[in-house]
Design an enzyme around this catalytic site. Structure first.
Site, PDB file in Angstrom:
ATOM      1  N   HIS A 185       9.313   0.334   8.426  1.00 53.35           N
ATOM      2  CA  HIS A 185       8.736  -0.968   8.768  1.00 53.35           C
ATOM      3  C   HIS A 185       8.886  -2.012   7.646  1.00 53.35           C
ATOM      4  O   HIS A 185       9.427  -3.089   7.849  1.00 53.35           O
ATOM      5  CB  HIS A 185       7.246  -0.801   9.096  1.00 53.35           C
ATOM      6  CG  HIS A 185       6.948   0.308  10.054  1.00 53.35           C
ATOM      7  ND1 HIS A 185       7.159   0.212  11.412  1.00 53.35           N
ATOM      8  CD2 HIS A 185       6.471   1.548   9.835  1.00 53.35           C
ATOM      9  CE1 HIS A 185       6.808   1.344  11.998  1.00 53.35           C
ATOM     10  NE2 HIS A 185       6.378   2.183  11.071  1.00 53.35           N
ATOM     11  N   ASP A 186       8.372  -1.683   6.468  1.00 54.48           N
ATOM     12  CA  ASP A 186       8.175  -2.702   5.429  1.00 54.48           C
ATOM     13  C   ASP A 186       9.479  -3.292   4.906  1.00 54.48           C
ATOM     14  O   ASP A 186       9.527  -4.469   4.544  1.00 54.48           O
ATOM     15  CB  ASP A 186       7.357  -2.121   4.274  1.00 54.48           C
ATOM     16  CG  ASP A 186       5.962  -1.711   4.730  1.00 54.48           C
ATOM     17  OD1 ASP A 186       5.328  -0.901   4.030  1.00 54.48           O
ATOM     18  OD2 ASP A 186       5.514  -2.187   5.787  1.00 54.48           O
ATOM     19  N   VAL A 212       2.901  -6.180   2.933  1.00 56.69           N
ATOM     20  CA  VAL A 212       3.291  -5.055   3.788  1.00 56.69           C
ATOM     21  C   VAL A 212       2.207  -3.969   3.833  1.00 56.69           C
ATOM     22  O   VAL A 212       2.502  -2.791   4.087  1.00 56.69           O
ATOM     23  CB  VAL A 212       4.657  -4.468   3.359  1.00 56.69           C
ATOM     24  CG1 VAL A 212       5.784  -5.473   3.589  1.00 56.69           C
ATOM     25  CG2 VAL A 212       4.630  -4.006   1.906  1.00 56.69           C
ATOM     26  N   ASP A 230       6.850   1.217   2.178  1.00 58.64           N
ATOM     27  CA  ASP A 230       6.620   0.234   1.120  1.00 58.64           C
ATOM     28  C   ASP A 230       7.558   0.502  -0.051  1.00 58.64           C
ATOM     29  O   ASP A 230       8.131  -0.422  -0.638  1.00 58.64           O
ATOM     30  CB  ASP A 230       5.185   0.312   0.592  1.00 58.64           C
ATOM     31  CG  ASP A 230       4.127   0.279   1.669  1.00 58.64           C
ATOM     32  OD1 ASP A 230       4.042   1.254   2.450  1.00 58.64           O
ATOM     33  OD2 ASP A 230       3.389  -0.706   1.734  1.00 58.64           O
ATOM     34  N   ASP A 258       0.881  -1.180   0.000  1.00 59.59           N
ATOM     35  CA  ASP A 258       0.000   0.000   0.000  1.00 59.59           C
ATOM     36  C   ASP A 258       0.915   1.226   0.000  1.00 59.59           C
ATOM     37  O   ASP A 258       0.940   2.022   0.928  1.00 59.59           O
ATOM     38  CB  ASP A 258      -0.966   0.006   1.197  1.00 59.59           C
ATOM     39  CG  ASP A 258      -0.263   0.081   2.551  1.00 59.59           C
ATOM     40  OD1 ASP A 258      -0.863   0.677   3.483  1.00 59.59           O
ATOM     41  OD2 ASP A 258       0.874  -0.420   2.679  1.00 59.59           O
TER      42      ASP A 258
HETATM   43  C1  BDR Z   1       2.534  -0.109   8.523  1.00 60.11           C
HETATM   44  O1  BDR Z   1       1.538   0.848   8.242  1.00 60.11           O
HETATM   45  C2  BDR Z   1       1.953   1.708   7.200  1.00 60.11           C
HETATM   46  O2  BDR Z   1       1.907   3.005   7.671  1.00 60.11           O
HETATM   47  C3  BDR Z   1       3.334   1.331   6.785  1.00 60.11           C
HETATM   48  O3  BDR Z   1       3.429   1.346   5.360  1.00 60.11           O
HETATM   49  C4  BDR Z   1       3.526  -0.050   7.346  1.00 60.11           C
HETATM   50  O4  BDR Z   1       3.195  -1.031   6.383  1.00 60.11           O
HETATM   51  C5  BDR Z   1       3.145   0.194   9.841  1.00 60.11           C
HETATM   52  O5  BDR Z   1       2.175   0.121  10.855  1.00 60.11           O
HETATM   53 CA    CA Z   2       2.802  -0.558   4.038  1.00 60.34          CA
END
Ligand code: BDR
Ligand code: CA
Length: 315
Positions: free
Chosen positions: A244-245, A128, A14, A9
Site C-alpha cells: 500500500h504505502d 502512511v 511503510d 507506522d
Molecule cells: C495500511 O495499514 C497498514 O497495515 C499498512 O502499513 C498500510 O499503511 C493499509 O490499510
Molecule cells: Ca503504514
C-alpha cells in the site's frame, strides 16, 4: 528534488515506501515521524531506524510521535491485519538487523511544526499510518497547512476495506484524526485508497527481480514483500500482495501510477459497524465540494518497474 517528510507506522509496506523515498533521485527525504499503528510506537520507531540504517541513510532524522489516537485511548476494537484478518503481514520487528542509530529527542509534532515553519519552500507530507501526529500538529498550529504543498495519504477505501468490513486500517485506527486532516484545508490532499493499492499488487516474480539486484534495498524489499505475499496467500505458491504505502511515494515521481478524481470525502467517527469508514461521494453532481484527489485505480506494471529501477541504487 521534491522535499518531503514521511509519517509512518513501519510495518513492511511503510519500509518499502521509506526506501523508495530515501533512494529515488527526484525525492529528498528531510525527516521521518513515527506513530503508533501497525505495531507500538517503540516498534514502529525501531523498525524505521532499522530500514534507514540498512540502506545507509542513518543521517535522516527519525522523530517519535503519538503512542495512541488523539481522542480515543485505543483503536475502536481489536485489530486485524491488512491481509484481511488472516496472519500478520508485518510482525513486530522487521527481519533486518537492529538499528545502530537512535531516534531524535525532539518529538514528531514539534519537529513537524518547527520544520514546516522554517521551510523556505513548502514541503510535501506523505502520511502512511494513522493520522494522529498530523492531527496533533494541526491542533497546535492550524496554519501549517499553508506550508505544505501537498499531503499524500495512504488511507480509506470506496469498494474495498480491510481492518473491518467497512474501513481501512489507517483511517480506522484514529478516525477523529483522519476527520481533522480531511477537513483542515490543505491546498492539495491526495488520498491513495485500498481500491488503488489492491490494483497495484507486486508478484513473486517481481520479488525475485528485486532480490536479483543484489542491493540492500532490493534484498530487503524482496524479504518484506515476500512476507506480505505469504500473509495474503497463506504461504501458497505464487500469489501477489498490495504494498500500500509505496504507491504514495511512487506517485510523487510518477503521478500516472494512480488515477485520481476530485471527490468529497468524509470519515465516519460515530458508527458502530462503520466507524473509520471513508465516505466517498462518487454520485454525479454530489452536493458537497471535493476535498481530496482520490486514487481508486493504479498501474501495477508501472509500480513494479519503479521499484526495480529505484532499488537498484545503493548509497
Ligand atoms: C495500511 O495499514 C497498514 O497495515 C499498512 O502499513 C498500510 O499503511 C493499509 O490499510
Ligand atoms: Ca503504514
Amino acid at each position: 528534488a521534491r522535499r518531503l517528510i514521511m509519517d509512518v507506522d513501519t510495518g513492511t509496506d511503510d519500509a518499502v515506501a521509506l526506501m523508495f523515498a530515501a533512494l529515488h533521485p527526484d525525492l529528498e527525504l528531510l525527516g521521518v515521524t513515527t506513530v503508533n499503528g501497525n505495531v507500538s510506537l517503540a516498534a514502529t520507531t525501531d523498525n524505521t531506524l532499522r530500514v534507514l540504517d540498512w540502506i545507509g541513510c542513518a543521517g535522516i532524522p527519525v522523530h517519535p510521535g503519538l503512542t495512541r489516537p488523539i481522542v480515543r485511548t485505543d483503536f475502536p476494537s481489536a485489530r486485524h491485519f491488512d491481509s484481511g484478518g488472516k496472519d500478520d503481514p508485518h510482525g513486530t520487528a522487521l527481519d533486518i538487523p537492529e538499528p545502530s542509530s537512535r531516534a531524535q529527542a525532539q518529538g514528531a509534532v514539534e519537529y513537524l511544526i518547527e520544520t514546516l515553519r522554517g521551510a523556505a519552500e513548502p514541503v510535501t507530507l506523505v502520511a502512511v499510518g494513522p493520522l494522529s501526529n498530523i492531527a496533533a500538529a494541526l491542533a497546535l498550529d492550524p496554519g501549517l497547512t499553508g506550508r505544505v504543498d501537498e499531503i499524500v495519504i495512504m488511507g480509506g477505501g470506496h469498494a474495498t476495506a480491510n481492518v473491518t468490513a467497512s474501513a481501512e486500517f489507517n483511517i480506522w485506527a484514529d478516525p477523529e484524526a483522519a476527520a481533522m486532516v480531511l477537513a483542515a484545508g490543505f491546498p492539495k490532499l491526495t488520498l491513495v485508497t485500498l481500491d488503488a493499492t489492491h490494483r497495484a499488487v507486486i508478484t513473486r516474480d517481481a520479488c525475485r527481480a528485486l532480490a536479483g539486484l543484489g542491493t540492500p534495498a532490493g534484498t530487503a524489499a524482496d524479504r518484506f514483500i515476500g512476507r506480505r505475499i505469504d500473509a495474503y496467500s497463506g504461504g501458497a505458491g505464487d500469489g501477489a500482495a498490495p504494498v500500500h504505502d509505496v504507491v504514495c511515494t511512487a506517485y510523487l515521481v510518477r503521478p500516472d501510477v494512480v488515477r485520481t478524481s476530485p471527490l468529497p470525502v468524509t470519515v465516519e467517527t460515530a458508527g458502530a459497524a462503520t466507524v473509520g469508514r471513508t465516505v466517498i461521494d462518487t454520485r454525479p453532481g454530489a452536493p458537497e465540494p471535493a476535498n481530496a484527489h482520490v486514487a481508486l485505480d493504479a498501474n501495477a506494471e508501472l509500480l513494479s518497474g519503479l521499484l526495480t529501477d529505484t532499488f537498484a541504487r545503493t548509497l
